[in-house]
Design a protein around this motif. Structure first.
Motif, PDB file in Angstrom:
ATOM      1  N   PRO A   1      10.394  -1.587 -11.999  1.00  0.00           N
ATOM      2  CA  PRO A   1      10.483  -0.603 -10.917  1.00  0.00           C
ATOM      3  C   PRO A   1       9.166   0.175 -10.820  1.00  0.00           C
ATOM      4  O   PRO A   1       8.496   0.408 -11.814  1.00  0.00           O
ATOM      5  CB  PRO A   1      11.625   0.313 -11.345  1.00  0.00           C
ATOM      6  N   GLY A   2       8.802   0.531  -9.627  1.00  0.00           N
ATOM      7  CA  GLY A   2       7.578   1.293  -9.410  1.00  0.00           C
ATOM      8  C   GLY A   2       6.744   0.652  -8.319  1.00  0.00           C
ATOM      9  O   GLY A   2       7.147  -0.343  -7.711  1.00  0.00           O
TER      10      GLY A   2
ATOM     11  N   LEU B   1       0.829  -1.206   0.000  1.00  0.00           N
ATOM     12  CA  LEU B   1       0.000   0.000   0.000  1.00  0.00           C
ATOM     13  C   LEU B   1       0.862   1.254   0.000  1.00  0.00           C
ATOM     14  O   LEU B   1       0.602   2.190  -0.758  1.00  0.00           O
ATOM     15  CB  LEU B   1      -0.947  -0.005   1.201  1.00  0.00           C
ATOM     16  N   ALA B   2       1.878   1.263   0.839  1.00  0.00           N
ATOM     17  CA  ALA B   2       2.749   2.434   0.934  1.00  0.00           C
ATOM     18  C   ALA B   2       3.470   2.699  -0.390  1.00  0.00           C
ATOM     19  O   ALA B   2       3.704   3.861  -0.742  1.00  0.00           O
ATOM     20  CB  ALA B   2       3.752   2.255   2.069  1.00  0.00           C
ATOM     21  N   SER B   3       3.792   1.639  -1.124  1.00  0.00           N
ATOM     22  CA  SER B   3       4.506   1.816  -2.400  1.00  0.00           C
ATOM     23  C   SER B   3       3.689   2.620  -3.405  1.00  0.00           C
ATOM     24  O   SER B   3       4.239   3.183  -4.347  1.00  0.00           O
ATOM     25  CB  SER B   3       4.885   0.457  -2.996  1.00  0.00           C
ATOM     26  N   ARG B   4       2.391   2.695  -3.210  1.00  0.00           N
ATOM     27  CA  ARG B   4       1.508   3.412  -4.128  1.00  0.00           C
ATOM     28  C   ARG B   4       1.446   4.906  -3.803  1.00  0.00           C
ATOM     29  O   ARG B   4       0.859   5.665  -4.567  1.00  0.00           O
ATOM     30  CB  ARG B   4       0.119   2.801  -4.100  1.00  0.00           C
TER      31      ARG B   4
ATOM     32  N   SER C   1       7.261   8.598  -3.692  1.00  0.00           N
ATOM     33  CA  SER C   1       7.876   8.924  -4.982  1.00  0.00           C
ATOM     34  C   SER C   1       8.893   7.872  -5.434  1.00  0.00           C
ATOM     35  O   SER C   1       9.120   7.725  -6.633  1.00  0.00           O
ATOM     36  CB  SER C   1       8.532  10.302  -4.908  1.00  0.00           C
ATOM     37  N   GLU C   2       9.527   7.167  -4.492  1.00  0.00           N
ATOM     38  CA  GLU C   2      10.487   6.121  -4.855  1.00  0.00           C
ATOM     39  C   GLU C   2      10.082   4.817  -4.167  1.00  0.00           C
ATOM     40  O   GLU C   2      10.586   4.488  -3.088  1.00  0.00           O
ATOM     41  CB  GLU C   2      11.896   6.546  -4.459  1.00  0.00           C
ATOM     42  N   PRO C   3       9.203   4.041  -4.821  1.00  0.00           N
ATOM     43  CA  PRO C   3       8.610   2.873  -4.168  1.00  0.00           C
ATOM     44  C   PRO C   3       9.427   1.585  -4.221  1.00  0.00           C
ATOM     45  O   PRO C   3       9.051   0.598  -3.579  1.00  0.00           O
ATOM     46  CB  PRO C   3       7.307   2.689  -4.942  1.00  0.00           C
TER      47      PRO C   3
END
Length: 169
Positions: A115-116, A39-42, A45-47
């Motif tokens: 990545p992303g 969830l935090a990766s969404r 800015s740099e997930p």
């Protein structure tokens, strides 16, 4: 009922102190943590660090779940077949194995992630898997708190409340 309270082998933990409930903390914590990372990766800015961390937490959870399952199998063997407790234990086991398989697949799917932020598919699979884990956990709670599987008998439990018992104070 007394049969289900005692371990079939010391590998399952001593009487009144089974190993399985202690081991399940590893996959539960790892998988809840991986979902939080997903969830935090969404939202950052740099997930990439979060998506990598989530994948490795999923892998850790799979290893932890397989370890917990070994101890759980030993506890299952102590439950008399043909009983409601045994049927509930089989459902608990089947759901947990399905959840573990889903997380193993999720780990493999993430191996080639670009990545992303984590993709929607693996995120949804994690959410569904956590729902299954919740159901399995509820059934495990029923086994312990309703049926007393691997729980010490009431006489042993009462020792913890006897103020004159020097050994347990």
């Amino acid at each position: 009922m007394d049969q289900a309270r005692h371990p079939v082998t010391s590998l399952a933990g001593r009487y009144g102190h089974p190993i399985h409930p202690a081991l399940v903390a590893v996959p539960i914590g790892a998988w809840v943590g991986s979902f939080a990372f997903d969830l935090a990766s969404r939202f950052v800015s740099e997930p990439q660090g979060l998506t990598d961390g989530a994948r490795w937490l999923i892998g850790l959870g799979v290893i932890g779940a397989l370890t917990a399952a070994l101890a759980g199998f030993l506890d299952l063997f102590a439950i008399p077949t043909g009983t409601p407790a045994f049927r509930k234990a089989l459902a608990h086991m089947a759901i947990n194995l399905a959840v573990t398989g889903a997380y193993a697949a999720n780990f493999a799917l993430r191996g080639a992630d670009p990545p992303g932020p984590v993709a929607v598919g693996p995120l949804a699979l994690s959410a569904i898997s956590l729902a299954g884990l919740t159901v399995a956990g509820y059934l495990g709670g029923e086994l312990v708190y309703r049926y007393g599987v691997r729980v010490a008998d009431e006489t042993t439990q009462a020792q913890g409340y006897n103020s004159t018992d020097k050994e347990n104070s």
